[in-house]
Write an enzyme that holds these catalytic residues in place. Structure first.
Site, PDB file in Angstrom:
ATOM      1  N   ASP A 176      42.109 -90.872  56.333  1.00 12.35           N
ATOM      2  CA  ASP A 176      41.728 -91.712  55.195  1.00 12.35           C
ATOM      3  C   ASP A 176      42.988 -91.856  54.358  1.00 12.35           C
ATOM      4  O   ASP A 176      43.484 -90.865  53.801  1.00 12.35           O
ATOM      5  CB  ASP A 176      40.605 -91.038  54.395  1.00 12.35           C
ATOM      6  CG  ASP A 176      40.176 -91.876  53.195  1.00 12.35           C
ATOM      7  OD1 ASP A 176      40.976 -92.730  52.721  1.00 12.35           O
ATOM      8  OD2 ASP A 176      39.056 -91.674  52.712  1.00 12.35           O
ATOM      9  N   ASN A 196      48.388-100.337  58.588  1.00 11.22           N
ATOM     10  CA  ASN A 196      47.498-101.500  58.743  1.00 11.22           C
ATOM     11  C   ASN A 196      46.253-101.425  57.861  1.00 11.22           C
ATOM     12  O   ASN A 196      45.752-102.460  57.430  1.00 11.22           O
ATOM     13  CB  ASN A 196      47.080-101.591  60.222  1.00 11.22           C
ATOM     14  CG  ASN A 196      45.895-102.503  60.408  1.00 11.22           C
ATOM     15  OD1 ASN A 196      46.025-103.720  60.427  1.00 11.22           O
ATOM     16  ND2 ASN A 196      44.690-101.923  60.525  1.00 11.22           N
ATOM     17  N   SER A 215      50.345-109.717  53.632  1.00 11.18           N
ATOM     18  CA  SER A 215      49.596-110.975  53.682  1.00 11.18           C
ATOM     19  C   SER A 215      50.369-112.045  52.931  1.00 11.18           C
ATOM     20  O   SER A 215      51.056-111.737  51.930  1.00 11.18           O
ATOM     21  CB  SER A 215      48.237-110.762  53.008  1.00 11.18           C
ATOM     22  OG  SER A 215      47.639-112.012  52.709  1.00 11.18           O
ATOM     23  N   TYR A 253      43.786-107.900  45.482  1.00 11.38           N
ATOM     24  CA  TYR A 253      44.381-108.004  46.821  1.00 11.38           C
ATOM     25  C   TYR A 253      45.801-108.556  46.726  1.00 11.38           C
ATOM     26  O   TYR A 253      46.731-108.034  47.336  1.00 11.38           O
ATOM     27  CB  TYR A 253      43.501-108.913  47.669  1.00 11.38           C
ATOM     28  CG  TYR A 253      43.883-108.947  49.141  1.00 11.38           C
ATOM     29  CD1 TYR A 253      43.608-107.859  49.977  1.00 11.38           C
ATOM     30  CD2 TYR A 253      44.497-110.062  49.699  1.00 11.38           C
ATOM     31  CE1 TYR A 253      43.944-107.889  51.326  1.00 11.38           C
ATOM     32  CE2 TYR A 253      44.832-110.102  51.047  1.00 11.38           C
ATOM     33  CZ  TYR A 253      44.551-109.017  51.858  1.00 11.38           C
ATOM     34  OH  TYR A 253      44.885-109.044  53.189  1.00 11.38           O
ATOM     35  N   LYS A 263      49.285-106.648  47.865  1.00 11.06           N
ATOM     36  CA  LYS A 263      50.136-107.099  48.975  1.00 11.06           C
ATOM     37  C   LYS A 263      51.560-107.424  48.484  1.00 11.06           C
ATOM     38  O   LYS A 263      52.523-107.214  49.212  1.00 11.06           O
ATOM     39  CB  LYS A 263      49.495-108.288  49.696  1.00 11.06           C
ATOM     40  CG  LYS A 263      48.204-107.918  50.443  1.00 11.06           C
ATOM     41  CD  LYS A 263      48.409-106.803  51.468  1.00 11.06           C
ATOM     42  CE  LYS A 263      47.185-106.540  52.323  1.00 11.06           C
ATOM     43  NZ  LYS A 263      47.359-105.417  53.269  1.00 11.06           N
ATOM     44  N   VAL A 282      42.952-114.238  60.277  1.00 11.62           N
ATOM     45  CA  VAL A 282      42.489-113.702  61.562  1.00 11.62           C
ATOM     46  C   VAL A 282      40.994-113.386  61.531  1.00 11.62           C
ATOM     47  O   VAL A 282      40.488-112.826  60.551  1.00 11.62           O
ATOM     48  CB  VAL A 282      43.274-112.413  61.905  1.00 11.62           C
ATOM     49  CG1 VAL A 282      42.868-111.897  63.281  1.00 11.62           C
ATOM     50  CG2 VAL A 282      44.774-112.666  61.851  1.00 11.62           C
ATOM     51  N   THR A 329      38.423-111.275  61.786  1.00  4.22           N
ATOM     52  CA  THR A 329      38.068-109.857  61.762  1.00  4.22           C
ATOM     53  C   THR A 329      36.972-109.752  60.708  1.00  4.22           C
ATOM     54  O   THR A 329      36.598-110.761  60.096  1.00  4.22           O
ATOM     55  CB  THR A 329      39.266-108.987  61.315  1.00  4.22           C
ATOM     56  OG1 THR A 329      39.628-109.402  59.992  1.00  4.22           O
ATOM     57  CG2 THR A 329      40.461-109.122  62.239  1.00  4.22           C
TER      58      THR A 329
HETATM   59  N1  LIG Z   1      42.115-110.717  58.696  1.00 10.27           N
HETATM   60  C1  LIG Z   1      42.996-111.459  58.033  1.00 10.27           C
HETATM   61  O1  LIG Z   1      42.893-112.700  57.971  1.00 10.27           O
HETATM   62  C2  LIG Z   1      44.176-110.807  57.365  1.00 10.27           C
HETATM   63  C3  LIG Z   1      45.144-111.655  56.801  1.00 10.27           C
HETATM   64  C4  LIG Z   1      46.258-111.092  56.197  1.00 10.27           C
HETATM   65  C5  LIG Z   1      46.398-109.707  56.175  1.00 10.27           C
HETATM   66  N2  LIG Z   1      45.437-108.905  56.714  1.00 10.27           N
HETATM   67  C6  LIG Z   1      45.654-107.447  56.645  1.00 10.27           C
HETATM   68  O2  LIG Z   1      45.521-106.889  57.933  1.00 10.27           O
HETATM   69  C7  LIG Z   1      45.103-105.516  57.825  1.00 10.27           C
HETATM   70  C8  LIG Z   1      43.917-105.282  58.755  1.00 10.27           C
HETATM   71  O3  LIG Z   1      42.865-106.129  58.326  1.00 10.27           O
HETATM   72  P1  LIG Z   1      41.675-106.627  59.270  1.00 10.27           P
HETATM   73  O4  LIG Z   1      41.614-108.085  59.146  1.00 10.27           O
HETATM   74  O5  LIG Z   1      41.775-105.978  60.606  1.00 10.27           O
HETATM   75  O6  LIG Z   1      40.460-106.039  58.432  1.00 10.27           O
HETATM   76  P2  LIG Z   1      39.170-105.178  58.798  1.00 10.27           P
HETATM   77  O7  LIG Z   1      38.564-105.633  60.067  1.00 10.27           O
HETATM   78  O8  LIG Z   1      38.378-105.196  57.549  1.00 10.27           O
HETATM   79  O9  LIG Z   1      39.779-103.719  59.057  1.00 10.27           O
HETATM   80  C9  LIG Z   1      40.297-102.959  58.006  1.00 10.27           C
HETATM   81  C10 LIG Z   1      40.516-101.557  58.535  1.00 10.27           C
HETATM   82  O10 LIG Z   1      41.046-100.752  57.464  1.00 10.27           O
HETATM   83  C11 LIG Z   1      40.285 -99.572  57.424  1.00 10.27           C
HETATM   84  N3  LIG Z   1      40.343 -98.904  56.129  1.00 10.27           N
HETATM   85  C12 LIG Z   1      39.933 -99.358  54.925  1.00 10.27           C
HETATM   86  N4  LIG Z   1      40.122 -98.408  53.988  1.00 10.27           N
HETATM   87  C13 LIG Z   1      40.665 -97.337  54.628  1.00 10.27           C
HETATM   88  C14 LIG Z   1      41.084 -96.049  54.217  1.00 10.27           C
HETATM   89  N5  LIG Z   1      40.969 -95.632  52.949  1.00 10.27           N
HETATM   90  N6  LIG Z   1      41.626 -95.206  55.142  1.00 10.27           N
HETATM   91  C15 LIG Z   1      41.744 -95.592  56.422  1.00 10.27           C
HETATM   92  N7  LIG Z   1      41.332 -96.779  56.889  1.00 10.27           N
HETATM   93  C16 LIG Z   1      40.809 -97.639  55.987  1.00 10.27           C
HETATM   94  C17 LIG Z   1      38.872 -99.992  57.805  1.00 10.27           C
HETATM   95  O11 LIG Z   1      38.092 -98.860  58.120  1.00 10.27           O
HETATM   96  P3  LIG Z   1      36.454 -98.896  58.026  1.00 10.27           P
HETATM   97  O12 LIG Z   1      35.958 -99.505  59.315  1.00 10.27           O
HETATM   98  O13 LIG Z   1      36.102 -97.448  57.882  1.00 10.27           O
HETATM   99  O14 LIG Z   1      36.103 -99.730  56.828  1.00 10.27           O
HETATM  100  C18 LIG Z   1      39.208-100.884  58.989  1.00 10.27           C
HETATM  101  O15 LIG Z   1      39.484-100.098  60.128  1.00 10.27           O
HETATM  102  C19 LIG Z   1      44.795-105.293  56.348  1.00 10.27           C
HETATM  103  O16 LIG Z   1      45.865-104.633  55.731  1.00 10.27           O
HETATM  104  C20 LIG Z   1      44.637-106.705  55.804  1.00 10.27           C
HETATM  105  O17 LIG Z   1      44.909-106.774  54.428  1.00 10.27           O
HETATM  106  C21 LIG Z   1      44.337-109.419  57.301  1.00 10.27           C
END
Ligand SMILES: NC(=O)c1ccc[n+]([C@@H]2O[C@H](COP(=O)([O-])OP(=O)(O)OC[C@H]3O[C@@H](n4cnc5c(N)ncnc54)[C@H](OP(=O)(O)O)[C@@H]3O)[C@@H](O)[C@H]2O)c1
Length: 237
Positions: A62, A89, A145, A160, A164, A193, A195
């Site tokens: 965590d 990440n 981001s 957010y 970032k 993305v 997700t």
């Molecule tokens: N998706 C997009 O369009 C996008 C765009 C730009 C940047 N990003 C960045 O990409 C990264 C991954 O995002 P994603 O799209 O894959 O999002 P996601 O599917 O929401 O995954 C986020 C991950 O972070 C974990 N997390 C959150 N708080 C945490 C903590 N305190 N300790 C450890 N793990 C923690 C979550 O765990 P749980 O399953 O336990 O919640 C999950 O595994 C992030 O930094 C996000 O800001 C995403």
């Protein structure tokens, strides 16, 4: 374990971009320590990659819990005695409708965003980079981001956006302090993305989103440090 096999830690790797980056790194012959805050979800994710014959080990993390970070550092030191790659990440995009404007956003929402998206990866870096220094090799990728880009800064999502922009500053500070070493620190924007965070309307697959993250994690020696990249191309801050 072969003495030369590279070891990577990926945070927030139970789903989304962290999971896909773990898969791509492992497909490149890297031994991935897949971490998550929820043990059951993390173990299930690691088992999925192991079933694809990939070298993946699970460990809880965590990023908002200093004890959890310290335990991970001890595990990496004891188990491998080295670390080559860190992908910061894990991230959150939180808040109610009220939090969506900087004029109304609760400071608590902003603070929580900073804890997960900035102070967490900073403390993970403080704990794990010393392990990289032992053999003077490291690649740190901070998953940022475009929403943190000052040149394109818009309204909305202040927690957010602030987090970032700040993680990008962490990238710059680390890169400067590590100048002259073979530890390279860069920020990546994965694009929008599909997700849980990006939602179903996002334009990119996790495979596409993870590409630049994995590319930065595997940069050859002598590559740039302290940059911000999307689609393997430099972005303005
Ligand atoms: N998706 C997009 O369009 C996008 C765009 C730009 C940047 N990003 C960045 O990409 C990264 C991954 O995002 P994603 O799209 O894959 O999002 P996601 O599917 O929401 O995954 C986020 C991950 O972070 C974990 N997390 C959150 N708080 C945490 C903590 N305190 N300790 C450890 N793990 C923690 C979550 O765990 P749980 O399953 O336990 O919640 C999950 O595994 C992030 O930094 C996000 O800001 C995403």
């Amino acid at each position: 374990m072969s003495a030369t096999k590279k070891i990577a830690v990926v945070t927030g790797a139970n789903r989304g971009l962290g999971f896909e980056a773990s898969r791509q790194l492992a497909k490149n012959g890297i031994h991935v320590v897949l971490t998550s805050r929820d043990e059951d979800k993390g173990i299930a994710a690691a088992e999925k990659l192991q079933s694809e014959k990939l070298k993946v080990t699970y460990h809880p993390l965590d990023v908002t819990n200093p004890d959890s970070i310290e335990l991970l550092g001890k595990f990496i030191k004891d188990q491998f005695g080295r670390l080559d790659i860190l992908v910061n990440n894990a991230g959150v995009l939180i808040g109610s409708a009220e939090d969506s404007s900087v004029l109304n956003a609760k400071i608590d929402t902003i603070r929580k965003s900073m804890e997960t998206n900035v102070y967490g990866p900073l403390l993970v870096s403080q704990t794990l980079i010393p392990i990289m220094r032992v053999h003077n090799y490291g690649r740190v990728v901070n998953v940022s981001s475009g929403m943190g880009q000052l040149t394109n800064m818009g309204g909305g999502y202040p927690g957010y956006r602030l987090s970032k922009t700040s993680i990008n500053a962490v990238t710059r500070i680390l890169a400067d302090e590590l100048k002259g070493t073979n530890i390279l620190v860069n920020s990546a924007c994965p694009g929008w993305v599909k997700t849980e965070m990006g939602g179903p309307d996002a334009t990119r697959t996790p495979q596409q989103g993870a590409d630049t993250i994995v590319w930065l994690a595997m940069l050859p020696d002598g590559s740039p440090s302290g940059g911000f990249y999307r689609d393997r191309k430099l972005l303005p801050w």
